[in-house]
Design an enzyme around this catalytic site. Structure first.
Site, PDB file in Angstrom:
ATOM      1  N   HIS A 104       0.410  -0.392   3.547  1.00 47.27           N
ATOM      2  CA  HIS A 104       1.699  -0.195   2.880  1.00 47.27           C
ATOM      3  C   HIS A 104       2.595  -1.418   2.956  1.00 47.27           C
ATOM      4  O   HIS A 104       3.797  -1.319   2.729  1.00 47.27           O
ATOM      5  CB  HIS A 104       2.408   1.033   3.467  1.00 47.27           C
ATOM      6  CG  HIS A 104       1.655   2.305   3.229  1.00 47.27           C
ATOM      7  ND1 HIS A 104       1.877   3.455   3.961  1.00 47.27           N
ATOM      8  CD2 HIS A 104       0.668   2.616   2.351  1.00 47.27           C
ATOM      9  CE1 HIS A 104       1.063   4.409   3.540  1.00 47.27           C
ATOM     10  NE2 HIS A 104       0.322   3.926   2.572  1.00 47.27           N
ATOM     11  N   CYS A 140      11.387 -19.841  -9.661  1.00 44.52           N
ATOM     12  CA  CYS A 140      11.078 -19.368 -11.016  1.00 44.52           C
ATOM     13  C   CYS A 140      12.223 -18.559 -11.609  1.00 44.52           C
ATOM     14  O   CYS A 140      12.174 -18.170 -12.784  1.00 44.52           O
ATOM     15  CB  CYS A 140       9.802 -18.542 -11.015  1.00 44.52           C
ATOM     16  SG  CYS A 140       9.995 -16.864 -10.362  1.00 44.52           S
ATOM     17  N   GLU A 205       0.378  16.688  17.749  1.00 41.95           N
ATOM     18  CA  GLU A 205       0.589  17.796  16.821  1.00 41.95           C
ATOM     19  C   GLU A 205      -0.649  18.020  15.953  1.00 41.95           C
ATOM     20  O   GLU A 205      -1.398  17.077  15.666  1.00 41.95           O
ATOM     21  CB  GLU A 205       1.787  17.507  15.913  1.00 41.95           C
ATOM     22  CG  GLU A 205       3.081  17.190  16.637  1.00 41.95           C
ATOM     23  CD  GLU A 205       3.628  18.374  17.406  1.00 41.95           C
ATOM     24  OE1 GLU A 205       3.300  19.519  17.032  1.00 41.95           O
ATOM     25  OE2 GLU A 205       4.370  18.154  18.382  1.00 41.95           O
TER      26      GLU A 205
END
Length: 237
Positions: A104, A140, A205
């Protein structure tokens, strides 16, 4: 031995890395996460999104790797370890892991939003949150943006291809601190299992993966990982 590790937010949370959800009553609580984590939000409010990521960058710099991160780095003495992470912090690297793939993106990488050129200029520190900050400009004419995968963007080919290769070739896979619901990353343990590779889940969990994996360790990363390989060696013989 080839070890593939898929890590998620749980391992970083043990170090105190805050998530957006941790700020329910804080400075950024009134803003929609989509507005701050999407290409559309960037186009509409680049100064706001840039400020949000500068603040996150500062927060991550204040925390340290925990025993879980350090254990994964130590595993490199036992074999080839590939860390595939959904986290955008650099705690795996700071702990000493050398083969880390960020699915990510990373809070510590920046590029032009127009030409894509990598940016290695100075990034200002933001010790207190601010609503807006002007992002640097590229030669740019574009703006420098965080190297994060936002809503509406594909995963980067390099890290994803490396993750698929590691999952398909591993002798063992450890899934730590992830809910197992965010695809395509959640498909990597399934890929490993399809080749007969044992998959161990480390999470206090129950998750979407718990019923599928080879074994489950209901402990935190910092509690489980320092001794995990020794503890499971007998069960995988």
């Amino acid at each position: 031995m080839r070890i593939a590790v898929l890590s998620g937010a749980g391992i970083s949370a043990e170090s105190g890395v805050p998530t957006f959800r941790d700020d329910r009553n804080g400075f950024w609580a009134k803003y929609d996460p989509y507005e701050l984590s999407s290409t559309e939000g960037w186009r509409q409010h680049p100064a706001r999104v840039w400020a949000w990521y500068l603040w996150r960058h500062h927060l991550v710099m204040q925390v340290e790797p925990n025993a879980g991160h350090r254990a994964l780095a130590a595993w490199q003495d036992l074999g080839e370890v590939t860390v595939i992470t959904q986290n955008v912090d650099d705690l795996h690297e700071r702990a000493g892991s050398t083969n880390v793939h960020h699915l990510h993106g990373s809070l510590f990488e920046f590029r032009c939003d127009t030409c894509g050129q990598h940016y290695d200029g100075q990034i200002p520190d933001m010790p207190e949150p601010e609503l807006e900050a002007d992002p640097p400009s590229c030669g740019c004419g574009g703006l420098i943006r965080p190297g994060i995968v936002w809503f509406g963007e594909n995963l980067p080919d390099g890290p994803w291809n490396a993750a698929v290769e590691a999952a398909s070739q591993a002798d063992i896979m450890v899934v730590v601190g992830t809910s197992g619901i965010v695809y395509p990353a959640a498909g990597l343990p399934e890929l490993a299992m399809s080749t007969g590779t044992p998959v161990i889940e480390v999470n206090p969990e129950k998750t979407a993966l718990s019923a599928q994996v080879t074994a489950v360790v209901r402990e935190t990363a910092s509690a489980a990982l320092p001794t995990l390989l020794q503890r499971i060696a007998g069960t995988l013989d």
